[in-house]
Design a protein around this motif. Structure first.
Motif, PDB file in Angstrom:
ATOM      1  N   ALA A   1      60.749  39.358  68.833  1.00  0.00           N
ATOM      2  CA  ALA A   1      61.125  39.023  70.214  1.00  0.00           C
ATOM      3  C   ALA A   1      61.029  40.278  71.082  1.00  0.00           C
ATOM      4  CB  ALA A   1      62.526  38.438  70.266  1.00  0.00           C
ATOM      5  N   PHE A   2      61.395  41.431  70.496  1.00  0.00           N
ATOM      6  CA  PHE A   2      61.373  42.698  71.242  1.00  0.00           C
ATOM      7  C   PHE A   2      59.953  43.048  71.690  1.00  0.00           C
ATOM      8  CE2 PHE A   2      61.064  47.460  70.919  1.00  0.00           C
ATOM      9  CZ  PHE A   2      61.838  47.773  72.036  1.00  0.00           C
ATOM     10  N   THR A   3      59.008  43.037  70.766  1.00  0.00           N
ATOM     11  CA  THR A   3      57.647  43.435  71.158  1.00  0.00           C
ATOM     12  C   THR A   3      57.047  42.404  72.117  1.00  0.00           C
ATOM     13  OG1 THR A   3      56.963  42.598  68.989  1.00  0.00           O
ATOM     14  CG2 THR A   3      57.047  44.987  69.260  1.00  0.00           C
ATOM     15  N   CYS A   4      57.426  41.141  71.957  1.00  0.00           N
ATOM     16  CA  CYS A   4      56.936  40.135  72.919  1.00  0.00           C
ATOM     17  C   CYS A   4      57.564  40.361  74.299  1.00  0.00           C
ATOM     18  CB  CYS A   4      57.216  38.722  72.416  1.00  0.00           C
ATOM     19  SG  CYS A   4      56.150  38.257  71.045  1.00  0.00           S
ATOM     20  N   GLN A   5      58.842  40.741  74.330  1.00  0.00           N
ATOM     21  CA  GLN A   5      59.470  41.061  75.628  1.00  0.00           C
ATOM     22  C   GLN A   5      58.715  42.218  76.275  1.00  0.00           C
ATOM     23  OE1 GLN A   5      63.366  41.791  74.043  1.00  0.00           O
ATOM     24  NE2 GLN A   5      63.999  39.644  74.199  1.00  0.00           N
TER      25      GLN A   5
ATOM     26  N   PRO B   1      58.244  33.198  79.835  1.00  0.00           N
ATOM     27  CA  PRO B   1      58.535  33.010  78.412  1.00  0.00           C
ATOM     28  C   PRO B   1      57.875  34.048  77.509  1.00  0.00           C
ATOM     29  CG  PRO B   1      56.984  31.347  79.184  1.00  0.00           C
ATOM     30  CD  PRO B   1      57.331  32.188  80.375  1.00  0.00           C
ATOM     31  N   THR B   2      58.570  34.402  76.444  1.00  0.00           N
ATOM     32  CA  THR B   2      57.900  35.075  75.328  1.00  0.00           C
ATOM     33  C   THR B   2      57.523  33.965  74.359  1.00  0.00           C
ATOM     34  OG1 THR B   2      60.082  35.437  74.353  1.00  0.00           O
ATOM     35  CG2 THR B   2      59.098  37.288  75.498  1.00  0.00           C
ATOM     36  N   ARG B   3      56.478  34.177  73.612  1.00  0.00           N
ATOM     37  CA  ARG B   3      56.052  33.141  72.658  1.00  0.00           C
ATOM     38  C   ARG B   3      56.208  33.677  71.235  1.00  0.00           C
ATOM     39  NH1 ARG B   3      56.052  29.272  76.102  1.00  0.00           N
ATOM     40  NH2 ARG B   3      54.354  29.036  77.593  1.00  0.00           N
ATOM     41  N   ALA B   4      57.426  34.160  70.950  1.00  0.00           N
ATOM     42  CA  ALA B   4      57.660  34.777  69.640  1.00  0.00           C
ATOM     43  C   ALA B   4      57.930  33.741  68.558  1.00  0.00           C
ATOM     44  CB  ALA B   4      58.831  35.761  69.731  1.00  0.00           C
ATOM     45  N   GLY B   5      58.177  32.478  68.931  1.00  0.00           N
ATOM     46  CA  GLY B   5      58.581  31.477  67.950  1.00  0.00           C
ATOM     47  C   GLY B   5      60.031  31.713  67.566  1.00  0.00           C
ATOM     48  N   VAL B   6      60.534  30.870  66.686  1.00  0.00           N
ATOM     49  CA  VAL B   6      61.956  30.987  66.311  1.00  0.00           C
ATOM     50  C   VAL B   6      62.179  32.318  65.596  1.00  0.00           C
ATOM     51  CG1 VAL B   6      63.809  29.979  64.925  1.00  0.00           C
ATOM     52  CG2 VAL B   6      62.175  28.498  66.100  1.00  0.00           C
ATOM     53  N   GLU B   7      63.149  33.074  66.071  1.00  0.00           N
ATOM     54  CA  GLU B   7      63.491  34.340  65.405  1.00  0.00           C
ATOM     55  C   GLU B   7      64.812  34.119  64.678  1.00  0.00           C
ATOM     56  OE1 GLU B   7      62.895  38.803  66.837  1.00  0.00           O
ATOM     57  OE2 GLU B   7      64.814  38.005  67.508  1.00  0.00           O
ATOM     58  N   VAL B   8      64.799  34.295  63.368  1.00  0.00           N
ATOM     59  CA  VAL B   8      65.979  34.002  62.553  1.00  0.00           C
ATOM     60  C   VAL B   8      66.747  35.271  62.189  1.00  0.00           C
ATOM     61  CG1 VAL B   8      66.780  32.989  60.372  1.00  0.00           C
ATOM     62  CG2 VAL B   8      64.895  31.922  61.625  1.00  0.00           C
ATOM     63  N   GLY B   9      66.040  36.319  61.801  1.00  0.00           N
ATOM     64  CA  GLY B   9      66.709  37.575  61.429  1.00  0.00           C
ATOM     65  C   GLY B   9      67.621  38.022  62.563  1.00  0.00           C
ATOM     66  N   VAL B  10      68.836  38.410  62.210  1.00  0.00           N
ATOM     67  CA  VAL B  10      69.781  38.814  63.268  1.00  0.00           C
ATOM     68  C   VAL B  10      69.243  40.024  64.021  1.00  0.00           C
ATOM     69  CG1 VAL B  10      72.059  39.839  63.609  1.00  0.00           C
ATOM     70  CG2 VAL B  10      71.832  37.748  62.308  1.00  0.00           C
ATOM     71  N   ALA B  11      68.622  40.946  63.308  1.00  0.00           N
ATOM     72  CA  ALA B  11      68.038  42.109  63.982  1.00  0.00           C
ATOM     73  C   ALA B  11      66.720  41.684  64.626  1.00  0.00           C
ATOM     74  CB  ALA B  11      67.811  43.230  62.983  1.00  0.00           C
ATOM     75  N   SER B  12      66.677  41.753  65.937  1.00  0.00           N
ATOM     76  CA  SER B  12      65.508  41.257  66.673  1.00  0.00           C
ATOM     77  C   SER B  12      64.306  42.186  66.487  1.00  0.00           C
ATOM     78  CB  SER B  12      65.897  41.191  68.155  1.00  0.00           C
ATOM     79  OG  SER B  12      64.857  40.637  68.898  1.00  0.00           O
ATOM     80  N   THR B  13      63.150  41.614  66.187  1.00  0.00           N
ATOM     81  CA  THR B  13      61.938  42.437  66.003  1.00  0.00           C
ATOM     82  C   THR B  13      60.794  41.873  66.845  1.00  0.00           C
ATOM     83  OG1 THR B  13      61.445  41.134  64.005  1.00  0.00           O
ATOM     84  CG2 THR B  13      62.508  43.296  63.706  1.00  0.00           C
TER      85      THR B  13
END
Ligand code: G6P
Length: 607
Positions: A401-405, A387-399
């Motif tokens: 989530a990317f660095t957590c990946q 898992p990544t622990r980025a929390g809910v990502e709402v913005g369509v452009a992923s930010t």
């Protein structure tokens, strides 16, 4: 990749459906609609454009029914106007649909030949037509749905209401996700747990091929053979807490600024805080028996995978193949059994990525996934979930989530390198300590926000922008270009710096900004030569590098953005921040809809 909701409630449901749709708007926002049953009659309100337009309609006209379905659309078949907005009605049937009915043309021709009239240009209307015709022939709603399921091909999550049937809601799934939620004397249907979180935490997920018959007090699941089955009730961890922008102007910038925190949460999952050692929970692999890793993903998650390839190959000396998921499955590549298939997805629902996973499963490969939504289909269908622990990502452009990946991929590469004997303990220690410096270093970059905004203002007049990078900076160049085009609509290309001379150099003139991602690492000098080639042709250079290199090039470049001095291993994570902020501020100054850019959706559940 639309969002669907259904409720059998005790009180009027239109408002609750609207609230649930708001939580699903990340799936599409070009039109929306709600239908309820009032005194046994179907009534609906639909609106073109974003959900706020539906809210206006709901304020003006009351839908009083206590059974209802709702939809937020990302158009596939038929322009996004009110007529094509769901729910679609045909006789006694109302349908909301996420997915694509692939054989809709032949079905439509068949029904039109029988004299049926179609109101819309959508594929979905055929679903309503088949059910309605079967009911006209005397079939019950259940029999009619069963007949429809035998006729349609493609991907679908469906919610179906019937006039005169106040206590009946039918759902069906083939591909896109669908969950049933259990309330007190109420029952819910929704595309995901987030939609239903304020209503219930008790959910059952439909499996592929399942359909479900719901009343307020009972649920019956059927599998693809129409045999009655049971599906477990799980407690979702999705919080009902209202997700808001806080003091930020957009979700995207809020999520950019959350990165120090979420990256440290993510790393804490893989680096034991007590002894500082790496441990990848649940990953039970014989690293030395593996000869290849095959990564597939889409969009920004694919770019994260590309960085992962560089890391895994260097640190673990293992071959890595990487594909965009939409190509992977059709490439007919050999599937060696000593390979691990790795899928990366923020949502865990992207149709192409999921299809790639199932393709590998069909070939008997071990499957690992890096996902942000823990209960997603990709997570549930993987042998190992990271898992990544980025929390809910709402913005369509992923930010974030990317660095957590990237954080997870870094840990994976270190663990693989240690297990395979490529990295000794001292090197492992150095790399892990480098990762732990990330939150602090990211803070430092975020402090340059105002300066980056000034640079971004100068990009707003550009028609084309080029991003260059080498090694692990190459994927960051791709990500910079992707972010910028997604939200500012400026055409941008990411290129491997060494490829400049094989094509893009022809584009360079005084009008063309070139963003060079060149941290002070072993490849810096090489990228510097490419930068000089741009300078010699009058290109407007923005250099992303360390302070020392920025100072040295002050006269050569138009502008510089500094990243902190750190172990070069973490440079791609650090360099991601300036390209995110550049894209964000450029889009804000151009006045685009940053969180919901045109034509895009956050979760893409169609192929
Ligand atoms: C869409 C989103 C992107 C995302 C991609 C993959 O295109 O707009 O931000 O990177 O899907 O989504 P996933 O949920 O699989 O990471």
């Amino acid at each position: 990749m639309c969002g669907i909701v259904g409720i059998l409630g005790q009180t009027p449901v239109a408002g609750t459906i609207y609230e649930a749709l708001k939580r699903l708007e990340y799936r599409g926002y070009d039109s929306s609609g709600v239908a309820t049953l009032e005194d046994g009659r179907l009534t609906r309100l639909r609106a073109r454009g974003k959900l706020v337009n539906l809210e206006k309609c709901l304020r003006e006209t009351t839908l009083a029914g206590t059974s209802g379905i709702g939809h937020t659309r990302w158009a596939t078949h038929g322009v996004p106007n009110e007529t094509n907005a769901h729910p679609h009605f045909c006789g006694p049937v109302a349908v909301v649909h996420n997915g694509i009915i692939e054989n809709f043309r032949e079905l439509r021709e068949e029904f039109e030949a029988q004299g049926c009239h179609f109101e819309t240009d959508t594929d979905t209307e055929t679903v309503a037509q088949i059910i309605a015709l079967a009911m006209k022939d005397g079939k019950t709603p259940l029999e009619a749905v069963r007949e429809m399921l035998g006729r349609v091909r493609g991907a679908f999550a469906l919610g179906i209401l019937f006039s005169g049937e106040e206590d009946l809601l039918i759902g069906a799934r083939n591909g896109p996700p669908l969950a049933v939620g259990y309330g007190k004397g109420e029952m819910y249907l929704g595309s995901d747990a987030i939609a239903l979180a304020p209503l219930t935490n008790s959910l059952s997920y439909l499996e592929d091929g399942d359909w479900v018959v719901m009343s307020r007090e009972s649920v019956r699941f059927f599998d693809e053979n129409h045999d009655e089955v049971t599906r477990p009730v799980t407690q979702t961890s999705q919080s009902a807490i209202h997700i808001d922008k806080g003091n930020y102007r957009h979700f995207m910038v809020k999520e950019i600024f959350e990165q120090p925190e979420v990256i440290s949460h993510t790393l804490a999952n893989y680096i034991n805080p007590l002894d500082g050692k790496i441990s990848i929970p649940d990953l039970d692999l014989d690293w030395n028996g593996l000869n290849r890793i095959t990564i597939s993903a889409c969009g920004t998650a694919y770019i994260a995978g590309l960085v992962g390839k560089y890391w895994l190959e260097e640190l673990a000396q293992i071959n890595v193949d990487i594909d965009v998921a939409s190509e992977f499955r059709y490439r007919k590549a050999p599937m060696p059994q000593d390979a691990l298939a790795l899928f990366i997805s923020q949502s865990g629902e992207t149709a192409d990525t999921l299809a790639g996973l199932r393709h590998c499963r069909g070939h008997g490969l071990k499957i690992a996934s890096i996902v942000n939504v823990a209960e997603s289909t990709i997570a549930r269908e993987s042998d190992f979930t990271l898992p990544t622990r980025a929390g809910v990502e709402v913005g369509v452009a992923s930010t974030k989530a990317f660095t957590c990946q990237l954080g997870v991929l870094a840990c994976l590469a270190i663990e693989a390198g240690r297990e395979r004997g490529v990295l000794d303990e001292a090197r492992v220690e150095t790399l892990l300590r480098a990762l732990e410096t990330l939150p602090g270093h990211i803070h430092e970059i975020l402090r340059q926000d105002a300066q980056i905004e000034e640079i971004a203002k100068s990009l707003t007049k550009s028609r084309n922008i080029l991003y260059l990078g080498r090694g692990t900076s190459f994927p960051i160049a791709l990500e910079g270009a992707l972010k910028l085009k997604e939200i500012s609509y400026i055409h941008a290309e990411g290129y491997a710096a060494g490829e400049l001379k094989h094509g893009p150099i022809a584009l360079i003139d005084e009008e063309m900004p070139v963003i060079v991602v060149a941290p002070d690492d072993a490849l810096y000098e090489k990228t510097l030569s490419n930068m000089q080639e741009v300078a010699a042709r009058g290109g407007k250079i923005i250099l992303i590098s360390n302070a020392r290199r920025c100072d040295q090039n002050a006269n050569n470049v138009w502008s510089c953005i500094e990243i902190p001095d750190a172990d070069t291993f973490i440079n791609p994570i650090l360099a991601a921040l300036p390209v995110q902020l550049l894209a964000y501020h450029t889009a804000v100054h151009m006045g685009t809809d940053v969180d919901q850019p045109r034509n895009l959706a956050k979760s893409v559940t169609v192929e």
